[in-house]
Scaffold this motif. Structure first.
Motif, PDB file in Angstrom:
ATOM      1  N   SER A 237       5.137  -9.172 -15.103  1.00  0.00           N
ATOM      2  CA  SER A 237       3.953  -8.355 -14.848  1.00  0.00           C
ATOM      3  C   SER A 237       3.675  -8.225 -13.357  1.00  0.00           C
TER       4      SER A 237
ATOM      5  N   VAL B  26       0.606  -7.633 -10.762  1.00  0.00           N
ATOM      6  CA  VAL B  26      -0.840  -7.681 -10.610  1.00  0.00           C
ATOM      7  C   VAL B  26      -1.165  -7.099  -9.243  1.00  0.00           C
TER       8      VAL B  26
ATOM      9  N   THR C 188      -2.026 -15.857 -10.458  1.00  0.00           N
ATOM     10  CA  THR C 188      -1.462 -14.575 -10.035  1.00  0.00           C
ATOM     11  C   THR C 188      -2.540 -13.669  -9.449  1.00  0.00           C
ATOM     12  N   ARG C 189      -3.696 -13.597 -10.099  1.00  0.00           N
ATOM     13  CA  ARG C 189      -4.800 -12.780  -9.571  1.00  0.00           C
ATOM     14  C   ARG C 189      -5.293 -13.335  -8.235  1.00  0.00           C
TER      15      ARG C 189
ATOM     16  N   GLU D 111       2.872  -4.180 -16.952  1.00  0.00           N
ATOM     17  CA  GLU D 111       4.055  -4.908 -17.379  1.00  0.00           C
ATOM     18  C   GLU D 111       5.271  -4.146 -16.876  1.00  0.00           C
TER      19      GLU D 111
ATOM     20  N   PHE E  53      -1.061 -19.711 -20.144  1.00  0.00           N
ATOM     21  CA  PHE E  53      -1.132 -18.317 -19.722  1.00  0.00           C
ATOM     22  C   PHE E  53      -2.394 -18.061 -18.899  1.00  0.00           C
ATOM     23  N   THR E  54      -3.496 -18.718 -19.273  1.00  0.00           N
ATOM     24  CA  THR E  54      -4.733 -18.564 -18.505  1.00  0.00           C
ATOM     25  C   THR E  54      -4.511 -19.006 -17.064  1.00  0.00           C
TER      26      THR E  54
ATOM     27  N   TYR F 267      -8.811  -4.826  -9.905  1.00  0.00           N
ATOM     28  CA  TYR F 267      -7.505  -5.357 -10.293  1.00  0.00           C
ATOM     29  C   TYR F 267      -6.844  -4.370 -11.234  1.00  0.00           C
TER      30      TYR F 267
ATOM     31  N   CYS G   3      -2.216 -16.484 -15.228  1.00  0.00           N
ATOM     32  CA  CYS G   3      -2.942 -15.247 -14.893  1.00  0.00           C
ATOM     33  C   CYS G   3      -3.922 -15.477 -13.754  1.00  0.00           C
ATOM     34  N   GLU G   4      -4.647 -16.591 -13.795  1.00  0.00           N
ATOM     35  CA  GLU G   4      -5.623 -16.886 -12.743  1.00  0.00           C
ATOM     36  C   GLU G   4      -4.931 -17.066 -11.392  1.00  0.00           C
TER      37      GLU G   4
ATOM     38  N   ARG H 197       7.005 -15.124 -16.668  1.00  0.00           N
ATOM     39  CA  ARG H 197       6.729 -16.388 -17.346  1.00  0.00           C
ATOM     40  C   ARG H 197       7.997 -17.225 -17.314  1.00  0.00           C
TER      41      ARG H 197
ATOM     42  N   VAL I 248      -3.135  -4.361 -13.766  1.00  0.00           N
ATOM     43  CA  VAL I 248      -1.972  -5.120 -14.228  1.00  0.00           C
ATOM     44  C   VAL I 248      -1.046  -4.175 -14.970  1.00  0.00           C
TER      45      VAL I 248
END
Length: 114
Positions: free
Chosen positions: A99, A101, A64-65, A93, A57-58, A89, A61-62, A36, A91
């Motif tokens: 993180s 992924v 990154t995935r 830390e 964060f959403t 998937y 995360c989206e 982050r 994940v």
């Protein structure tokens, strides 16, 4: 040779309807490690005060995935696959704020059932 497996040829199931598996290539993966940003963490911290969806964060995360998924499809194509089954998937830390992924699945060669 394709640069990547097409999205519609990736499934979480163990078979692809309308296709027959003719060769199992094995496990393929796409790995992204992301942290982050300081500004993003501050912005997300402010969003937690208000409540609701923490969009910063959403979005992180989206993205990154999506990147891990894309790398997995490229990895499969490099090994001669035209489909991926049993996709998942994971994940982890790695350290606080960082993180990993992992998108993974079984690369296969399929042919359409006539």
């Amino acid at each position: 040779m394709p640069v990547r497996v097409e999205t519609m040829m990736v499934t979480t199931a163990t078979e692809l309807p309308g296709y027959r598996i003719v060769r199992n290539i094995g496990i393929v993966r796409g790995i992204i490690v992301r942290s982050r940003s300081l500004l993003g963490s501050i912005g997300a911290g402010l969003q937690t005060i208000i409540g609701g969806n923490i969009t910063l964060f959403t979005q992180l995360c989206e993205k990154t995935r999506e990147d891990a998924f894309e790398l997995m499809m490229q990895h499969a194509a490099e090994h001669g696959a035209n489909a991926i089954i049993a996709m998942r998937y994971d994940v982890t830390e790695v350290m606080q704020g960082v993180s990993e992924v992992l998108a993974y699945g079984t690369a296969v060669v399929v042919e359409r059932i006539s």
